[in-house]
Every structure is written in C-alpha cells, then in structure tokens.
Scaffold this active site. Structure first.
Site, PDB file in Angstrom:
ATOM      1  N   LYS A 156       0.746  -1.290  -0.157  1.00  0.00           N
ATOM      2  CA  LYS A 156       0.002  -0.051  -0.150  1.00  0.00           C
ATOM      3  C   LYS A 156       0.953   1.169   0.132  1.00  0.00           C
ATOM      4  O   LYS A 156       2.094   1.287   0.530  1.00  0.00           O
ATOM      5  CB  LYS A 156      -0.880   0.043   1.208  1.00  0.00           C
ATOM      6  CG  LYS A 156      -1.932   1.243   1.094  1.00  0.00           C
ATOM      7  CD  LYS A 156      -2.920   0.894   2.508  1.00  0.00           C
ATOM      8  CE  LYS A 156      -3.951   2.184   2.527  1.00  0.00           C
ATOM      9  NZ  LYS A 156      -4.827   1.659   3.399  1.00  0.00           N
ATOM     10  N   SER A 182      -9.830   1.919   2.569  1.00  0.00           N
ATOM     11  CA  SER A 182      -8.890   2.899   1.823  1.00  0.00           C
ATOM     12  C   SER A 182      -7.870   2.070   1.149  1.00  0.00           C
ATOM     13  O   SER A 182      -7.196   2.536  -0.101  1.00  0.00           O
ATOM     14  CB  SER A 182      -8.030   3.893   2.729  1.00  0.00           C
ATOM     15  OG  SER A 182      -7.422   3.173   3.798  1.00  0.00           O
ATOM     16  N   SER A 223     -10.292  -0.286   6.876  1.00  0.00           N
ATOM     17  CA  SER A 223      -9.642  -0.022   5.532  1.00  0.00           C
ATOM     18  C   SER A 223      -8.860  -1.534   4.976  1.00  0.00           C
ATOM     19  O   SER A 223      -8.675  -1.202   3.709  1.00  0.00           O
ATOM     20  CB  SER A 223      -8.459   1.002   5.480  1.00  0.00           C
ATOM     21  OG  SER A 223      -9.216   1.994   5.944  1.00  0.00           O
TER      22      SER A 223
END
Length: 453
Positions: A53, A128, A152
């Site tokens: 990420k 997210s 997330s």
C-alpha cells in the site's frame, strides 16, 4: 493467480518469471489497482512479490499516500514490515492505489484516479486499501499489505472477495507507516485465502524497538498451528444487524446456520449501539489526523507551492493545493474538536466512551471466544453512490469497533448477492488471539467452498 503458499516454493528464476507476468498484467489492466507498473518503481529485492500500500515506506521508492502533497517524496528507509518480508523470502513489488492518506471507504479520493472493482468495474473496490484488494481479487498480485484504521483492510476485502486481517493493535510494527490515526492504524494482509493470510501475518508480526506501541511478543506461528477442528463459543450482536441490507442479513443468517452445523455454540450478546461507535471513531480519528498531517507543510518534504511571497503563503498554498477535499474536511473537523471550548465536549468525551466500548468487548470475551458480525451494511456499490460524507462514514459501522478497542478482526467472503457480488463476514477475537480468528476462518472457508469466479 498462484497463491502465496505455492509461490514460496518457487525458484528465483521462476519468481522472476512471475514478476514479469504480473508486470505485464498490470500494464494491460484497466483496474488502476497499482499506481504504476511495478517494474517502474526501480529494483525490487529478491523474494515472492508482495503488493505494498502506498502509505508504507519502501526505501528508494516514491511514497505519496495517493496525495499530491507528497509527490516527489522518496522514502529514505524501509518500514519494519518490509524488513520482515525480506527475512521471510518476500519482497515489495509495486505500490497499490488508495484513498488519499487512507481517508475514505471507496478509493475514489486518490490523486491517481479511481480504482475499479474486478467483480464489477462499475463499482468501488472499497477503501482505503482498495488497490490492494482489487489487485488480489483481480489476479494482479499474489498477496498484498494494507493498513486498517477503521476497516480499511476488511471492507475492501469484503467488497472484492478476498481475505483481510486486521491484527491486534501492537502486534505488527507501525514504524514506516505514514500515520492517519496513530492509535487506530494497523498494517495487515489482504490475500486470496486464509492460509495465505496466516503466512503473511506470521511474516510481518513481532516486536519492534522502533515502534513504542509495539507489543513485546515474538513473531506468531499461526500457519504452523492452523486447526480447522477447534470448536468455539461465538457471540452475535442482533441489535447491530438492523442497518444491514436484506442480502447481507441473509448471508449472515446462512453463515450462522453453517457455523452451528459445524458444531460451534452461538450465543446472543448486547453492547452499545453501533451508531455511537461511528461518532466516537470519527471524532478521535479526525483529531489525530489534524495533528499527524500538520507536518506536510511544503517546507520539509513533498510538494511545494510556487510563486509565493512569504512563509505563511507557502504554508497555505502548499496545503490548499496539495490536499484533496476529504482530507481538508477531516483536518478542519479535527482542529475543531481539539479547539478551546470544544475539547471537553467532543474529544475528551469520545476518549471516555472509547474506554467504555473497550470494556464492553472485554466483558463479552469473558464468556465467549469470538464475535461474529457483517463487515459492511451492503455489497460493493456504484461509483459516486454516497450523497454525503456522512453516508460514506456509515459504511464503516461494523468495522470500527475492532479499531476502537484494538482487537484483531478478519473478513472472509461467505456468499454472493443476486448480482454476483461478494459479501464478507468478520470474526473479532480477544487481543492477540489471531490464532482463533484464523482457525475458525480456515474451517469456515473449507466448509462453504465459495466460488466467486
């Protein structure tokens, strides 16, 4: 895509071939799960390729949190999880798209554009960590790392049909993770199945002297100890299910039935209405975000505004031009709840309520092993679905409890809705009992044998 368990047995030459195949697939894909083709990030360490990420520091890579304000920032060091990957025959390969600074539930707020859900490209992948989940579900990654502040990892895993694990707060080092809300943030795996989640979790767990919140515990060995034959006492929270769609409620009831048939004991429990948790979570997270993001000022690193007259204008223009709307909204609200005259009314009260919620979870866990809930009120929705920010915030209603209390939780795909979209359910366990989470999820995964493709 080959699983992580299988990939760990490949030779170095076979791994290079795998990386080339992934790179080619990413270039041909329109999901926008990766920020750019992984080969463009520069040299990658040897090992099984893991998607990272874009808020986890990888030395020598541009890390931006999908925000304009960090364009040009190159990480000068590795996050501790990256060092742990290297020690376990894995390596970062590519950066995944995400909501800007991890503030969102749809991966629509990225400066790199939206990420599409591989199950239906007209729908969001969640957020997210939407890029990580979309890549794993879309066959573009063996496995991925995400971060979970209020769901997330788990919510995009549910929307895309992956396994997502949020470890106990302190189980995995946060050193090198660009902070959104320091008291909630936790790094965890997004994988194709439970075995892979267990392997990747074991690789990144363990004490780290560089993180003051890291628990003084050795790396876990959950994969070696996976046991699908254990029986558990599981709590359900009936009052919390009322906000879920009929499709999610049906999947919930069918999964409960399967758990009973497997020999697990189901008991009903009650706790504070989940709508209180939403308010508490957003007050605390926005307050911490306003503090954490104060460092992005156009002076120290990242993007700097041009044609400015003085330091004040540099600060104002750099932040105004660099941050997106959702990030600005949360910074302003965070500053508001911390301001003189409102601190006691909002922030202090939220922290007091957070303790009450944590105590309620602990009281339930005195009598049961696990709690079972949906992950999200609905399956993946269409782009631009939410009419207001408040509606988007409500999509976290089932996931934020684990973050408020620091408990581990795992999202597992259990069903498909009438449109063929995956629906995930989550188990929550006692602090540092990821083994039970993985054991029951491993057993349920085999029992349901869900085919999403």
């Amino acid at each position: 895509m080959i699983t992580l368990k299988q990939a760990l047995s490949l030779s170095q030459d076979e791994l290079e071939t795998l990386k080339n195949e992934i790179d080619a697939k990413v270039r041909a894909s329109d999901l926008n799960a990766y920020i750019k083709a992984p080969s463009l990030n520069g040299a990658s360490a040897k090992g099984v390729p893991i998607l990272i990420k874009d808020n986890i520091s990888v030395k020598g890579w541009e890390i931006t949190c999908s925000s304009k304000i960090l364009k040009g920032y190159v990480a000068p060091y590795h996050a501790s999880v990256m060092e742990n990957l290297h020690q376990n025959s894995m390596a970062g390969f590519g950066l995944s798209n995400m909501d800007e600074f991890a503030m969102g539930s749809t991966t629509e707020s990225s400066c790199y554009g939206i990420t599409k859900n591989p199950r239906d490209k007209n729908r969001v992948p969640g957020g997210s960590s939407g890029g990580s989940a979309a890549a794993v579900a879309g066959g573009l990654a063996v496995a991925a790392l995400g971060s979970d502040t209020g769901g997330s990892i788990r919510q995009p895993a549910s929307y895309c049909g992956c396994v997502g694990l949020k470890p106990t707060y302190g189980r995995v080092s946060r050193y090198g993770l660009i902070a959104y809300c320091s008291s909630f943030d936790q790094i965890g795996p997004i994988t194709q199945n439970v075995e892979d989640a267990s392997i990747l979790f074991d690789a990144i767990s363990g004490h780290d002297n560089k993180d003051s919140t890291s628990a003084n515990l050795k790396p876990t060995q959950t994969f070696k100890n996976l046991n699908k034959d254990k029986r558990f006492k599981i709590a359900i929270l009936r009052d919390h299910i009322k906000d879920a769609s009929s499709e999610v409620q049906l999947a919930y009831e069918n999964t409960l039935k399967a758990l009973k048939e497997m020999g697990h004991e189901i008991v009903e429990k009650k706790m504070l209405d989940s709508h209180y948790q939403i308010s508490i979570y957003y007050i605390i997270s926005m307050a911490e975000a306003s503090s954490n993001l104060a460092r992005f000022d156009g002076v120290r690193y990242g993007r700097r505004a041009q044609n400015i007259k003085d330091l004040k204008e540099l600060y104002l223009k750099s932040r105004s031009e660099g941050f997106g709307d959702e990030v600005k909204r949360r910074i302003m609200l965070g500053n508001f709840v911390l301001s003189s005259g409102y601190y006691d009314a909002y922030y202090l009260k939220a922290q007091q309520m957070r303790l009450i919620i944590k105590e309620q979870y602990n009281k339930i866990f005195e009598e049961v092993d696990l709690i079972f809930t949906p992950v999200a009120p609905t399956s993946a929705h269409l782009f631009n679905y939410h009419a207001s920010p408040l509606e988007m915030y409500l999509s976290d209603i089932y996931t934020i409890g684990a973050n408020l209390s620091g408990l581990p939780a795992l999202s597992l795909p259990v069903a498909k809705d009438p449109l063929g979209l995956p629906i995930g359910m989550q188990f929550i366990a006692k602090a540092f009992d990821e083994q039970s989470l993985l054991d029951i999820s491993y057993a349920l995964e085999q029992e349901l044998d869900l085919k999403l493709d």
